[in-house]
Scaffold this motif. Sequence first.
Motif, PDB file in Angstrom:
ATOM      1  N   ARG A   6       0.834  -1.193   0.000  1.00  0.00           N
ATOM      2  CA  ARG A   6       0.000   0.000   0.000  1.00  0.00           C
ATOM      3  C   ARG A   6       0.867   1.241   0.000  1.00  0.00           C
ATOM      4  NH1 ARG A   6      -2.820   0.689   5.950  1.00  0.00           N
ATOM      5  NH2 ARG A   6      -2.825   2.915   5.591  1.00  0.00           N
ATOM      6  N   LYS A   7       0.339   2.263  -0.615  1.00  0.00           N
ATOM      7  CA  LYS A   7       0.986   3.564  -0.659  1.00  0.00           C
ATOM      8  C   LYS A   7       0.331   4.405   0.432  1.00  0.00           C
ATOM      9  CE  LYS A   7      -0.318   6.266  -3.978  1.00  0.00           C
ATOM     10  NZ  LYS A   7      -0.546   6.977  -5.234  1.00  0.00           N
ATOM     11  N   THR A   8       1.135   5.087   1.236  1.00  0.00           N
ATOM     12  CA  THR A   8       0.572   5.909   2.295  1.00  0.00           C
ATOM     13  C   THR A   8       1.467   7.113   2.548  1.00  0.00           C
ATOM     14  OG1 THR A   8      -0.457   5.836   4.501  1.00  0.00           O
ATOM     15  CG2 THR A   8       1.628   4.663   4.229  1.00  0.00           C
ATOM     16  N   ALA A   9       1.065   7.932   3.490  1.00  0.00           N
ATOM     17  CA  ALA A   9       1.798   9.154   3.804  1.00  0.00           C
ATOM     18  C   ALA A   9       2.780   8.944   4.944  1.00  0.00           C
ATOM     19  CB  ALA A   9       0.818  10.264   4.181  1.00  0.00           C
ATOM     20  N   TYR A  10       3.855   9.712   4.891  1.00  0.00           N
ATOM     21  CA  TYR A  10       4.771   9.771   6.027  1.00  0.00           C
ATOM     22  C   TYR A  10       5.252  11.204   6.175  1.00  0.00           C
ATOM     23  CZ  TYR A  10       9.261  10.086   3.506  1.00  0.00           C
ATOM     24  OH  TYR A  10      10.315  10.497   2.738  1.00  0.00           O
ATOM     25  N   PHE A  11       5.777  11.488   7.348  1.00  0.00           N
ATOM     26  CA  PHE A  11       6.274  12.813   7.686  1.00  0.00           C
ATOM     27  C   PHE A  11       7.637  12.632   8.339  1.00  0.00           C
ATOM     28  CE2 PHE A  11       1.745  12.731   7.737  1.00  0.00           C
ATOM     29  CZ  PHE A  11       1.358  13.901   7.112  1.00  0.00           C
ATOM     30  N   ARG A  47      22.827  15.297  13.223  1.00  0.00           N
ATOM     31  CA  ARG A  47      21.540  15.267  13.916  1.00  0.00           C
ATOM     32  C   ARG A  47      20.924  13.891  13.674  1.00  0.00           C
ATOM     33  NH1 ARG A  47      19.252  20.305  15.340  1.00  0.00           N
ATOM     34  NH2 ARG A  47      17.209  19.467  14.896  1.00  0.00           N
ATOM     35  N   ALA A  48      19.637  13.779  13.872  1.00  0.00           N
ATOM     36  CA  ALA A  48      18.936  12.538  13.542  1.00  0.00           C
ATOM     37  C   ALA A  48      17.717  12.900  12.715  1.00  0.00           C
ATOM     38  CB  ALA A  48      18.506  11.807  14.809  1.00  0.00           C
ATOM     39  N   GLN A  49      17.365  12.045  11.794  1.00  0.00           N
ATOM     40  CA  GLN A  49      16.115  12.194  11.052  1.00  0.00           C
ATOM     41  C   GLN A  49      15.196  11.088  11.517  1.00  0.00           C
ATOM     42  OE1 GLN A  49      16.120  12.709   6.747  1.00  0.00           O
ATOM     43  NE2 GLN A  49      14.289  11.419   6.610  1.00  0.00           N
ATOM     44  N   VAL A  50      13.953  11.455  11.816  1.00  0.00           N
ATOM     45  CA  VAL A  50      12.945  10.469  12.184  1.00  0.00           C
ATOM     46  C   VAL A  50      11.795  10.577  11.196  1.00  0.00           C
ATOM     47  CG1 VAL A  50      13.559  10.293  14.629  1.00  0.00           C
ATOM     48  CG2 VAL A  50      11.951  12.052  13.893  1.00  0.00           C
ATOM     49  N   ASP A  51      11.246   9.426  10.832  1.00  0.00           N
ATOM     50  CA  ASP A  51      10.125   9.351   9.895  1.00  0.00           C
ATOM     51  C   ASP A  51       8.953   8.674  10.593  1.00  0.00           C
ATOM     52  OD1 ASP A  51      11.862  10.389   7.993  1.00  0.00           O
ATOM     53  OD2 ASP A  51      12.185   8.483   6.987  1.00  0.00           O
ATOM     54  N   PHE A  52       7.790   9.304  10.510  1.00  0.00           N
ATOM     55  CA  PHE A  52       6.568   8.798  11.119  1.00  0.00           C
ATOM     56  C   PHE A  52       5.595   8.387  10.020  1.00  0.00           C
ATOM     57  CE2 PHE A  52       8.207  12.340  13.653  1.00  0.00           C
ATOM     58  CZ  PHE A  52       8.314  11.789  14.919  1.00  0.00           C
ATOM     59  N   LEU A  69       6.070  20.055  17.004  1.00  0.00           N
ATOM     60  CA  LEU A  69       7.006  19.311  16.159  1.00  0.00           C
ATOM     61  C   LEU A  69       7.057  19.937  14.767  1.00  0.00           C
ATOM     62  CD1 LEU A  69       6.051  15.637  17.069  1.00  0.00           C
ATOM     63  CD2 LEU A  69       7.692  17.157  18.197  1.00  0.00           C
ATOM     64  N   LYS A  70       8.245  20.134  14.274  1.00  0.00           N
ATOM     65  CA  LYS A  70       8.415  20.728  12.944  1.00  0.00           C
ATOM     66  C   LYS A  70       8.575  19.613  11.924  1.00  0.00           C
ATOM     67  CE  LYS A  70      10.148  24.981  14.750  1.00  0.00           C
ATOM     68  NZ  LYS A  70      11.243  25.546  15.451  1.00  0.00           N
ATOM     69  N   VAL A  71       7.447  18.995  11.568  1.00  0.00           N
ATOM     70  CA  VAL A  71       7.480  17.882  10.616  1.00  0.00           C
ATOM     71  C   VAL A  71       7.370  18.413   9.188  1.00  0.00           C
ATOM     72  CG1 VAL A  71       6.553  16.198  12.253  1.00  0.00           C
ATOM     73  CG2 VAL A  71       4.993  17.439  10.765  1.00  0.00           C
ATOM     74  N   SER A  72       7.861  17.611   8.265  1.00  0.00           N
ATOM     75  CA  SER A  72       7.818  17.954   6.849  1.00  0.00           C
ATOM     76  C   SER A  72       6.384  17.946   6.335  1.00  0.00           C
ATOM     77  CB  SER A  72       8.618  16.919   6.052  1.00  0.00           C
ATOM     78  OG  SER A  72       7.940  15.665   6.073  1.00  0.00           O
TER      79      SER A  72
END
Length: 137
Positions: A6-11, A47-52, A69-72
Amino acid sequence: MATTIRKTAYFSMKTPNRSGQAARLLSGLAAHGVNLLAFTGFPNAGRAQVDFVPHDIVKFTRAARKLGLKVSKRKTVFLARGADKAGAIAAICGKLSRAGISMVAMDAVAAGGGRYGAMFWVKPRDVARASRVLGAR
């Protein structure tokens, strides 16, 4: 069990690469009732990058705003799951390769009970074509 994709969203967001940062972020989201389908983090330029990958996008974006939170902006990720067998991931990679689509990154894990799960990314310009090639819903 057949593989489903499935295709879905992430930030994504950048955060200090310090002990406890992921726990702080994830606890804050959980306190707002946010359920994640997937989460990944890795070092990136000191730094670190986190993906939700949230189950409910609206709930996630509201919670992220409340938590400061400053998410993309919303981006696209593919989620795969199915029977854990030799070549399960190779089949996905092969379909994309034969279509001339490069995978940007992939995280995969045996989930126990004879199942596996994976999340993977392609370049934004290739998302629609990858969806067709893989039969992603």
